[in-house]
Design a protein around this motif. Structure first.
Motif, PDB file in Angstrom:
ATOM      1  N   PRO A 243      35.559  33.783  31.000  1.00 15.15           N
ATOM      2  CA  PRO A 243      36.088  32.636  31.905  1.00 15.15           C
ATOM      3  C   PRO A 243      35.709  33.510  33.409  1.00 15.15           C
ATOM      4  CG  PRO A 243      37.238  33.516  31.070  1.00 15.15           C
ATOM      5  CD  PRO A 243      36.515  33.387  29.402  1.00 15.15           C
ATOM      6  N   LEU A 244      35.333  32.901  34.121  1.00 18.80           N
ATOM      7  CA  LEU A 244      35.877  32.948  35.766  1.00 18.80           C
ATOM      8  C   LEU A 244      37.149  34.360  36.064  1.00 18.80           C
ATOM      9  CD1 LEU A 244      34.724  33.779  38.671  1.00 18.80           C
ATOM     10  CD2 LEU A 244      35.444  31.636  39.346  1.00 18.80           C
ATOM     11  N   THR A 245      37.491  35.566  35.770  1.00 19.66           N
ATOM     12  CA  THR A 245      38.274  36.077  36.158  1.00 19.66           C
ATOM     13  C   THR A 245      37.576  36.882  37.405  1.00 19.66           C
ATOM     14  OG1 THR A 245      36.680  38.526  35.392  1.00 19.66           O
ATOM     15  CG2 THR A 245      38.156  36.680  33.467  1.00 19.66           C
ATOM     16  N   VAL A 246      39.228  37.724  37.735  1.00 21.60           N
ATOM     17  CA  VAL A 246      39.204  37.686  39.272  1.00 21.60           C
ATOM     18  C   VAL A 246      39.930  39.993  39.133  1.00 21.60           C
ATOM     19  CG1 VAL A 246      39.245  37.939  41.688  1.00 21.60           C
ATOM     20  CG2 VAL A 246      38.966  35.639  40.959  1.00 21.60           C
ATOM     21  N   GLU A 247      39.475  40.233  39.300  1.00 20.96           N
ATOM     22  CA  GLU A 247      39.686  41.699  39.268  1.00 20.96           C
ATOM     23  C   GLU A 247      40.660  42.063  40.293  1.00 20.96           C
ATOM     24  OE1 GLU A 247      40.120  42.725  35.967  1.00 20.96           O
ATOM     25  OE2 GLU A 247      38.941  41.929  34.429  1.00 20.96           O
ATOM     26  N   GLU A 248      41.676  43.359  40.338  1.00 20.56           N
ATOM     27  CA  GLU A 248      42.031  43.441  41.166  1.00 20.56           C
ATOM     28  C   GLU A 248      41.030  44.632  42.152  1.00 20.56           C
ATOM     29  OE1 GLU A 248      44.320  47.598  39.845  1.00 20.56           O
ATOM     30  OE2 GLU A 248      44.892  46.171  39.222  1.00 20.56           O
ATOM     31  N   TRP A 249      41.076  45.228  41.751  1.00 22.75           N
ATOM     32  CA  TRP A 249      39.727  45.524  42.576  1.00 22.75           C
ATOM     33  C   TRP A 249      38.208  44.422  43.663  1.00 22.75           C
ATOM     34  CZ3 TRP A 249      39.637  46.046  37.381  1.00 22.75           C
ATOM     35  CH2 TRP A 249      38.295  45.903  36.632  1.00 22.75           C
TER      36      TRP A 249
END
Length: 127
Positions: free
Chosen positions: A97-103
């Motif tokens: 699924p759509l994920t957002v990484e801290e970078w």
């Protein structure tokens, strides 16, 4: 060195299936094709995706076996949510699924019929 182009070459069981998938869902077109081989391109990006059938005798022996573990074919796009909605509407299974990484990377993944992971990505401002 002056690089004039780039290609990703993938050894897969069924090059035609991967070729159709990339053409149908990602806008690639076949620039060249033969039995067990396809070279795909897009007019808007300077990258080719080359698909070779497993066991191709012209390859060194160690490269004749499909190896997709750990490989991600990533495409940076302008409208990530729009592409996600489009692929879902086309019936493509979303495998990550759509994920957002801290970078700042935002991404989701699908797989082609040969198990090649295709990731669509964009970059948000890092937190």
């Amino acid at each position: 060195m002056r690089v004039t182009g780039t290609a990703v070459s993938l050894t897969v069981r069924d090059p035609s299936a991967s070729s159709r998938f990339l053409q149908e869902h990602f806008g690639f077109r076949e620039a060249m094709a033969a039995d067990g081989f396809a070279s795909l391109t897009r007019d808007d990006v300077g990258v080719h995706v080359v698909l070779l059938v497993e066991g191709m005798p012209t390859l060194p022996e160690a490269q004749r076996v499909p190896v997709s573990g750990g490989l991600i074919l990533a495409f940076e796009v302008e409208d990530l949510e729009g592409e996600l909605a489009r692929l879902q509407a086309e019936g493509v299974a979303i495998t990550m699924p759509l994920t957002v990484e801290e970078w700042g990377e935002r991404a989701f993944q699908v797989q082609d019929p040969n198990g090649v992971v295709v990731q669509l990505v964009d970059w948000a401002a890092a937190a």
